[in-house]
Design a protein around this motif. Structure first.
Motif, PDB file in Angstrom:
ATOM      1  N   TYR A   1       0.779  -1.170   0.052  1.00 31.39           N
ATOM      2  CA  TYR A   1      -0.024   0.101  -0.063  1.00 31.39           C
ATOM      3  C   TYR A   1       0.922   1.118   0.080  1.00 31.39           C
ATOM      4  O   TYR A   1       0.560   2.340  -0.600  1.00 31.39           O
ATOM      5  CB  TYR A   1      -0.892  -0.091   1.179  1.00 31.39           C
ATOM      6  N   GLY A   2       2.173   1.468   0.861  1.00 29.60           N
ATOM      7  CA  GLY A   2       2.817   2.491   0.608  1.00 29.60           C
ATOM      8  C   GLY A   2       3.737   2.467  -0.405  1.00 29.60           C
ATOM      9  O   GLY A   2       4.098   3.566  -0.990  1.00 29.60           O
ATOM     10  N   ALA A   3       3.920   1.504  -1.084  1.00 29.08           N
ATOM     11  CA  ALA A   3       4.758   1.271  -2.384  1.00 29.08           C
ATOM     12  C   ALA A   3       3.904   1.972  -3.376  1.00 29.08           C
ATOM     13  O   ALA A   3       4.187   2.777  -4.153  1.00 29.08           O
ATOM     14  CB  ALA A   3       5.060  -0.078  -2.678  1.00 29.08           C
ATOM     15  N   PHE A   4       2.618   1.477  -3.288  1.00 32.68           N
ATOM     16  CA  PHE A   4       1.582   2.099  -4.104  1.00 32.68           C
ATOM     17  C   PHE A   4       1.366   3.681  -4.205  1.00 32.68           C
ATOM     18  O   PHE A   4       1.315   4.476  -5.181  1.00 32.68           O
ATOM     19  CB  PHE A   4       0.073   1.726  -3.971  1.00 32.68           C
ATOM     20  N   THR A   5       1.528   4.263  -3.112  1.00 32.28           N
ATOM     21  CA  THR A   5       1.154   5.481  -2.779  1.00 32.28           C
ATOM     22  C   THR A   5       2.624   6.277  -2.650  1.00 32.28           C
ATOM     23  O   THR A   5       2.738   7.608  -2.760  1.00 32.28           O
ATOM     24  CB  THR A   5       0.637   6.020  -1.449  1.00 32.28           C
ATOM     25  N   LYS A   6       3.781   5.582  -3.120  1.00 27.91           N
ATOM     26  CA  LYS A   6       5.223   6.119  -3.126  1.00 27.91           C
ATOM     27  C   LYS A   6       5.395   6.893  -1.675  1.00 27.91           C
ATOM     28  O   LYS A   6       6.251   7.757  -1.544  1.00 27.91           O
ATOM     29  CB  LYS A   6       5.502   7.030  -4.265  1.00 27.91           C
ATOM     30  N   ARG A   7       4.933   6.171  -0.900  1.00 26.57           N
ATOM     31  CA  ARG A   7       5.222   6.512   0.551  1.00 26.57           C
ATOM     32  C   ARG A   7       5.520   5.394   1.710  1.00 26.57           C
ATOM     33  O   ARG A   7       4.801   5.391   2.731  1.00 26.57           O
ATOM     34  CB  ARG A   7       4.048   7.497   0.964  1.00 26.57           C
ATOM     35  N   ASN A   8       6.238   4.420   1.031  1.00 34.43           N
ATOM     36  CA  ASN A   8       6.594   3.333   1.791  1.00 34.43           C
ATOM     37  C   ASN A   8       7.278   3.573   3.102  1.00 34.43           C
ATOM     38  O   ASN A   8       8.052   4.714   3.198  1.00 34.43           O
ATOM     39  CB  ASN A   8       7.033   2.257   1.087  1.00 34.43           C
ATOM     40  N   PHE A   9       7.138   2.724   4.238  1.00 35.40           N
ATOM     41  CA  PHE A   9       7.912   2.899   5.365  1.00 35.40           C
ATOM     42  C   PHE A   9       7.426   4.118   6.252  1.00 35.40           C
ATOM     43  O   PHE A   9       7.967   4.655   7.196  1.00 35.40           O
ATOM     44  CB  PHE A   9       9.307   3.181   5.132  1.00 35.40           C
ATOM     45  N   LEU A  10       6.166   4.728   6.044  1.00 36.21           N
ATOM     46  CA  LEU A  10       5.373   5.560   6.836  1.00 36.21           C
ATOM     47  C   LEU A  10       4.205   5.025   7.320  1.00 36.21           C
ATOM     48  O   LEU A  10       3.769   4.007   6.659  1.00 36.21           O
ATOM     49  CB  LEU A  10       5.164   6.895   5.718  1.00 36.21           C
ATOM     50  N   PRO A  11       3.516   5.653   8.262  1.00 36.07           N
ATOM     51  CA  PRO A  11       2.169   4.794   8.648  1.00 36.07           C
ATOM     52  C   PRO A  11       1.261   4.691   7.488  1.00 36.07           C
ATOM     53  O   PRO A  11       1.273   5.544   6.498  1.00 36.07           O
ATOM     54  CB  PRO A  11       1.727   6.006   9.790  1.00 36.07           C
ATOM     55  N   TRP A  12       0.777   3.538   7.529  1.00 33.10           N
ATOM     56  CA  TRP A  12       0.068   3.399   6.038  1.00 33.10           C
ATOM     57  C   TRP A  12      -1.232   3.096   6.205  1.00 33.10           C
ATOM     58  O   TRP A  12      -1.990   2.617   5.193  1.00 33.10           O
ATOM     59  CB  TRP A  12       0.869   2.137   5.646  1.00 33.10           C
ATOM     60  N   CYS A  13      -2.066   3.606   7.222  1.00 28.90           N
ATOM     61  CA  CYS A  13      -3.700   3.192   7.260  1.00 28.90           C
ATOM     62  C   CYS A  13      -4.309   3.943   6.010  1.00 28.90           C
ATOM     63  O   CYS A  13      -5.248   3.624   5.420  1.00 28.90           O
ATOM     64  CB  CYS A  13      -4.357   3.759   8.592  1.00 28.90           C
ATOM     65  N   GLY A  14      -3.737   5.261   5.493  1.00 28.67           N
ATOM     66  CA  GLY A  14      -4.240   6.209   4.463  1.00 28.67           C
ATOM     67  C   GLY A  14      -4.033   5.618   3.283  1.00 28.67           C
ATOM     68  O   GLY A  14      -4.520   5.405   2.401  1.00 28.67           O
ATOM     69  N   SER A  15      -2.797   5.112   3.066  1.00 30.51           N
ATOM     70  CA  SER A  15      -2.317   4.279   1.805  1.00 30.51           C
ATOM     71  C   SER A  15      -2.942   3.212   1.671  1.00 30.51           C
ATOM     72  O   SER A  15      -3.427   2.845   0.472  1.00 30.51           O
ATOM     73  CB  SER A  15      -0.824   3.899   1.968  1.00 30.51           C
TER      74      SER A  15
END
Length: 154
Positions: free
Chosen positions: A22-36
């Motif tokens: 999910y984080g990889a999809f939004t390009k924000r991997n390794f961050l809190p990912w509930c929104g991703s």
């Protein structure tokens, strides 16, 4: 979108902290990912939603588009503030899959079985009691396409 999200229940982050597809999809991997997680589920289901990776910014986007509500409906994004203080700072998000006057059932990414966890590393179903101490700040309502009804053939 609910079917897509439900199919992910049981998914666990890793091997590193906050590492998910999910984080990889939004390009924000390794961050809190509930929104991703919800951004990914919406994309997979073909539902257009505002960017909610930052839950605080996602809530602001729903408010700005007049899609912010005080009462839940199935399919709503529910925004939470789980920090016990005098401020309202949105810090978690889930997808409402059932609701009543007393509780909502959600699918949430980056949560855990215990308490109001907003950084637990799993996709889970959660039942959240509504009321004064629920942590619910409000609900963002995506615009879903109406299902196509097939005409009866004689």
């Amino acid at each position: 979108m609910i079917e897509v999200a439900l199919a992910e229940v049981g998914t666990v982050e890793g091997p590193k902290s906050n590492e998910t597809k999910y984080g990889a999809f939004t390009k924000r991997n390794f961050l809190p990912w509930c929104g991703s997680f919800l951004m990914w589920a919406a994309h997979e289901a073909g539902v257009k939603v505002p960017d909610c990776v930052s839950t605080k910014d996602g809530a602001a986007r729903f408010k700005a588009s007049n899609h912010w509500f005080d009462t839940p409906k199935v399919g709503d994004f529910v925004f939470f503030d789980f920090v016990d203080d005098d401020k309202t700072i949105i810090n978690h998000i889930g997808l409402v899959i059932r609701c009543s006057d007393k509780a909502i059932v959600t699918v949430e990414g980056n949560t855990s079985p215990a308490g109001k966890d907003r950084n637990g590393g799993q996709v889970m179903l959660k039942t959240r009691a509504l009321g004064k101490n629920s942590g619910v700040v409000g609900y963002g309502r995506p615009v879903y396409k109406s299902p196509v009804l097939e005409k009866e053939t004689p």
